[in-house]
Design a protein around this motif. Structure first.
Motif: not given
Length: 192
Positions: A53-60, A110-113
């Protein structure tokens, strides 16, 4: 892995939870999360899928990954740490025994794994599964009578397959040794 944090979770099959330990100052409190869809680690173990997950707070993003996935961000509140990215891989032994999960938080720089991180995490989990299986399947020392445990330790017998098998193997070895000693004794008596 170039991550800010890493957590190794083991399965508590009896309570259907994952647990780990976290060093805070001189204390080491236990972390426990349900093995369900309400955390990345629980989801990972429940589905036997790697979670990235790139953004754990992004429900979408969570719903796009899987409709059932939710994030337990209560640890952020408890610790003051801000989770951004999550990479979590299940630790599976022999393709069917779930032993735990390995979770990395916040990829540095980086923005994500990326896919290489996933591959590396999965390879690490294969090695971890081999190591953890020895300890997960080994009975607790208190379950083995003291005199038998003393023998097992004295002869460095691997109890990871269970005490009953280890004791049975020891008995078979002992019978074989007795048979060989009888044969040697007969040979020596024949030489007299």
């Amino acid at each position: 892995m170039n991550a800010e944090r890493m957590t190794l979770y083991a399965c508590d099959q009896e309570n259907i939870e994952l647990f780990s330990y976290m060093k805070v100052g001189n204390e080491v409190p236990e972390i426990r999360v349900p093995a369900d869809m309400n955390s990345a680690a629980g989801f990972c173990v429940s589905t036997q899928k790697t979670v990235n997950i790139a953004d754990a707070y992004d429900s979408r993003e969570l719903k796009a990954f899987d409709e059932r996935l939710k994030m337990d961000l209560s640890w952020d509140k408890k610790t003051g740490f801000r989770t951004r990215q999550v990479l979590c891989t299940p630790i599976i032994y022999d393709g069917k025994y779930i032993l735990g999960a390995l979770q990395f938080l916040n990829a540095k720089g980086k923005i994500r794994f990326d896919q290489q991180d996933e591959i590396l995490a999965e390879k690490v989990c294969i090695s971890l599964a081999q190591t953890m299986q020895k300890y997960v399947s080994a009975p607790a020392d208190k379950d083995i009578p003291e005199d038998i445990m003393e023998i097992l330790l004295k002869y460095e017998i691997d109890i990871s397959q269970g005490a009953a098998k280890a004791v049975n193997d020891l008995i078979l070895e002992n019978r074989d040794l007795k048979d060989r000693l009888k044969k040697c004794q007969a040979i020596f008596e024949g030489l007299k």
